[in-house]
Structure formats: C-alpha cells, structure tokens
Design a protein around this motif. Structure first.
Motif, PDB file in Angstrom:
ATOM      1  N   CYS A  50       0.858  -1.191   0.000  1.00 57.07           N
ATOM      2  CA  CYS A  50       0.000   0.000   0.000  1.00 57.07           C
ATOM      3  C   CYS A  50       0.887   1.231   0.000  1.00 57.07           C
ATOM      4  O   CYS A  50       2.098   1.139   0.275  1.00 57.07           O
ATOM      5  N   ALA A  51       0.307   2.369  -0.306  1.00 53.95           N
ATOM      6  CA  ALA A  51       1.075   3.604  -0.392  1.00 53.95           C
ATOM      7  C   ALA A  51       1.638   3.987   0.972  1.00 53.95           C
ATOM      8  O   ALA A  51       0.993   3.798   2.006  1.00 53.95           O
ATOM      9  N   GLN A  52       2.853   4.522   0.950  1.00 62.39           N
ATOM     10  CA  GLN A  52       3.475   4.987   2.191  1.00 62.39           C
ATOM     11  C   GLN A  52       2.805   6.267   2.668  1.00 62.39           C
ATOM     12  O   GLN A  52       2.397   7.112   1.863  1.00 62.39           O
ATOM     13  N   ALA A  53       2.714   6.426   3.974  1.00 61.68           N
ATOM     14  CA  ALA A  53       2.246   7.680   4.542  1.00 61.68           C
ATOM     15  C   ALA A  53       3.276   8.772   4.248  1.00 61.68           C
ATOM     16  O   ALA A  53       4.484   8.516   4.226  1.00 61.68           O
ATOM     17  N   GLY A  54       2.808   9.967   4.039  1.00 61.57           N
ATOM     18  CA  GLY A  54       3.706  11.083   3.779  1.00 61.57           C
ATOM     19  C   GLY A  54       3.699  11.559   2.338  1.00 61.57           C
ATOM     20  O   GLY A  54       4.244  12.617   2.024  1.00 61.57           O
ATOM     21  N   GLY A  55       3.096  10.768   1.431  1.00 59.29           N
ATOM     22  CA  GLY A  55       2.976  11.213   0.041  1.00 59.29           C
ATOM     23  C   GLY A  55       4.254  11.140  -0.760  1.00 59.29           C
ATOM     24  O   GLY A  55       4.436  11.893  -1.720  1.00 59.29           O
ATOM     25  N   SER A  56       5.163  10.234  -0.379  1.00 55.85           N
ATOM     26  CA  SER A  56       6.434  10.122  -1.105  1.00 55.85           C
ATOM     27  C   SER A  56       6.257   9.473  -2.473  1.00 55.85           C
ATOM     28  O   SER A  56       7.112   9.608  -3.340  1.00 55.85           O
ATOM     29  N   GLY A  57       5.163   8.724  -2.637  1.00 53.69           N
ATOM     30  CA  GLY A  57       4.965   8.005  -3.886  1.00 53.69           C
ATOM     31  C   GLY A  57       5.458   6.579  -3.832  1.00 53.69           C
ATOM     32  O   GLY A  57       5.187   5.798  -4.755  1.00 53.69           O
TER      33      GLY A  57
END
Length: 377
Positions: free
Chosen positions: A341-348
């Motif tokens: 799943c996508a990492q928290a923080g919006g790093s991509g």
C-alpha cells in the motif's frame, strides 16, 4: 611623278624635284577597324547574356525561402490539396521572398500536376530549383511523434489527429474491426492496445491511420526480442499478458524502484491463485481514475476488470504500458510479499508486507495520514 635617279657626282645632289617629293604628305595607312566592329557586336551580346544569366540565377538558384528567427519553416500539403492551395499557403505565411518566380518555374516544370502531400522543410538557402525538386520528389521531413500513455481508444485517436494528418475517426474504425485486427496483427479489439508502446517515434506527417498502426506494430515486434519472449515464457505469461500486468504496475506507481517489487507481488498472487485485488483495475471498471480511495461499494461493480471479484488478469490493459513497466514485469524482484500500500507522507513509494496482518498495519498508517490531511483542510 617624282624621279630619284642618281647623278654621277661622288656626292648626293638633291634637286627641287626631290625636295618636292620629300615634302609631299604620305598617303594614309588603312586603319584596323575589326576591333570596333567586334566590340559593337559582342558588347550588346555580353550585356544581354549577363542579364539572361542573372535572370536565370534569380529564378533557378537564388535563395528564395524567407529567413526567420524562429528557424526553418515547414510547408504542409494535405492529401487532396490543389496547387492553388499550396501557392496561397506560401503567400499567406510569407514563406517565399518572390512567390512569382516560384510560380513561374513551377508551372513550367509541371509541378501542379505532380503534387505530393506531406510535411516539407523549407531551408533558408533553398532556391526555386532545389525547392521544387524536393517537393516533386516527395522528400518529406519526418515528425517526432510523441505517444503518451493512454487508457482509452479515443485518447489514442486524439493524439494521432493532433500530430499527424490522419483523422481520428479512421483510426477508431480500424481499432474496432475484430476480423481485420486478427488477420493483420493477431489481436482482438481489446488486446490491440498492447501494440502501442509509449515513446517517441519518427513518422511521416501524412501517415494514414492504417500506416500508423502498422508502424506501432513493427515497433512492438522489435521490442519483443527473443530474450524478452524467453523471460515471458519463464513467468508463464504471453506477451499480451505481460502488457496487461505491466499496465497495472504502471498505474500503481511512477517510482522506478518500486515497479519490480509491485510486479513481484502480483506474480506471487497469480502463482498462489489469489485475486489480484488491484485498485487501478477497479477504477478502470467504474471509469473514474480520479478516485483517491477505493470504497467497498466500488468493489461490487460487475466487470471483468474488477479483480476483487475475478481471479487472474483482466482481459486487457488498463493503460498503455511503457518500456520501463514492461521490463519491470519481465525482470520482477524476487521476494515473498503478497501485499503493498502507499506509504504515509505522500512520497509516492509503497510499503510491502508478506502477511495480511502486516499489511493492515501499513494500511492504517496510511489512513491516519490521509485523515490528518482532511483535518488540516
């Protein structure tokens, strides 16, 4: 008549008769008149010849393309255009210094009857002779065709019409002719999208819709080298299935480092007979790629692209996969991950997990981050 007979004296005696002879004017020597005659004849000929040579140079060889600070100009001649249309274009956009000399020579060379459509580069040093030769031989300049990733056939058709002469309707008709596609390319109306690999291509501006598909199919064949085909076989995937999976990977991430990892996750799930549960396929099914978070109600949609309902790969790609995504599937990372799943923080980037419990922790972390964004707003 004067006489000059000698006397018997030891010295010369000149009589008045002799003096008269000596003082008489000499008869004039005939002058040479041929240089004047030659000059009178040749000078006009040389002048006329010089004028003729200048005229020929001006019409044939003198640079006639107007210079521009923006670089070389381009003349576009559409299929079915008349010579009058070409001449009007040259005049309207002031592409020539002297359109009249071009027109004069073009008509005498029969160019109006030998018009060839295309995109022609007009270099500044071109005279009428060289320019007409280029146009009559059909020596076109190619177009840098930028094929961007697309999800639906109309998007591809719009890219074609924006950059080439071919109209979008012709392309859409061909892409929906199942028998023709199967006979010519060995694909159906869904798998045909796998023929189009995003990138930059050199094409003739007046390439037809069929010629465009032919060119893309040729590039597709060149991509699928023997080495890549063997890699696909080792994964127990066909080239079309590789394209389908690569399209999912491409929609999941733009990070080059994560693509082989995500490809490995989906391949692990396929080997275990698990549903892919890929959100991008669900978004394709509901026709909305702008959704940031998939809801449970979305998972109920009845579509073969709903990988929450159906096992295996969807019937076709959900976007046109680029070379990077395709190679990520062909050379996936070896691991035991089954979830991400996508990492928290919006790093991509993504967080990966081998168990569902680990995955839930990663998902909660990401959800808390999303909720915090909503609170701040």
């Amino acid at each position: 008549m004067c006489s000059s007979r000698s006397s018997t004296a030891p010295y010369l005696r000149l009589s008045t008769t002799h003096l008269a002879c000596l003082s008489a004017p000499l008869s004039p020597t005939p002058r040479r008149r041929w240089p004047r005659i030659l000059a009178a004849v040749l000078l006009p000929l040389l002048v006329l010849g010089g004028i003729g040579l200048y005229g020929a140079w001006r019409v044939l060889w003198r640079p006639n393309v107007a210079e521009s600070a923006e670089g070389p100009a381009y003349l576009f001649i559409r299929t079915g255009d008349t010579y009058q249309n070409v001449l009007l274009t040259l005049q309207k956009f002031e592409l020539l210094r002297e359109p009249a000399t071009f027109d004069w020579l073009a008509r005498r060379r029969g160019y109006p009857q030998r018009l060839r459509p295309g995109r022609y580069r007009l270099d500044f040093d071109l005279g009428n002779e060289a320019l007409l030769g280029r146009l009559m031989r059909g020596e076109q300049d190619t177009v840098d065709f930028a094929l961007d990733a697309f999800k639906y056939k109309p998007q591809l058709a719009r890219q074609l019409q924006r950059q080439l002469e071919a109209d979008s309707t012709s392309l859409r008709v061909l892409l929906n002719r199942p028998e023709w596609l199967q006979q010519r390319y060995g694909v159906d109306t869904t798998a045909v999208l796998t023929l189009f690999i995003p990138g930059h291509y050199r094409l003739l501006w007046n390439t037809s819709a069929q010629g465009f598909i032919d060119s893309m199919a040729a590039q597709h064949r060149r991509f699928w080298t023997e080495v890549r085909r063997k890699r696909a076989d080792s994964l127990q995937l066909t080239p079309t299935e590789v394209h389908v999976l690569a399209s999912i990977v491409q929609r999941e991430t733009a990070k080059k480092e994560d693509k082989p990892l995500i490809a490995g996750v989906y391949l692990n799930r396929l080997r275990r007979g698990m549903k892919l549960q890929a959100d991008p396929t669900l978004l394709w099914a509901i026709g909305n790629f702008g959704v940031r978070r998939v809801l449970n109600k979305d998972k109920l949609v009845d579509s073969p692209y709903n990988t929450y309902k159906h096992k295996g790969l969807p019937p076709g790609p959900i976007t046109s996969a680029n070379r990077q995504s395709l190679d990520a599937v062909l050379k996936p990372a070896a691991h035991d991950y089954l979830f991400f799943c996508a990492q928290a923080g919006g790093s991509g980037y993504s967080d990966f997990a081998a168990t569902f419990a680990e995955h839930k922790q990663n998902a909660r972390r990401y959800q808390r981050w999303l909720d915090s964004l909503n609170i701040k707003r």
